[in-house]
Scaffold this motif. Structure first.
Motif: not given
Length: 90
Positions: A19-24, A34-39, A56-65, A67-71
């Motif tokens: 759901x968070x990835x849909x907001x990006x 991106x989610x698979x690459x992060x995992x 963990x939840x906030x860490x995953x948010x920042x890590x995904x964020x 990765x999205x910026x890099x993409x």
């Protein structure tokens, strides 16, 4: 955090992360990539060892964020046109 506990927690947070990835603003395929690459990076680099279970939840948010910026940055670089000056003939 141990690997088995991380995998259980990641499985628990996966619907929320989707759901968070849909907001990006990324298309579904890019978001899944991106989610698979992060995992994958979390497991290969063993980054889960440095994260507390409560954060963990906030860490995953920042890590995904990041990765999205890099993409998005890589997509902007690939689509930009570079002006080239003509060669000077002697």
């Amino acid at each position: 955090m141990r690997k088995d506990r991380y995998l259980i927690a990641f499985e628990k947070y996966l619907p929320h992360l989707r759901k968070y990835m849909n907001t990006t603003g990324l298309p579904y395929d890019d978001a899944s990539e991106v989610l698979g690459k992060c995992a994958e990076r979390m497991l290969t680099k063993k980054l889960y060892l440095n994260v507390q279970a409560s954060k963990l939840k906030s860490f995953l948010h920042k890590y995904i964020n990041f990765e999205v910026l890099e993409l998005k940055r890589n997509q902007a670089k690939a689509s930009s046109l570079v002006a080239r000056l003509p060669d000077i003939e002697n």
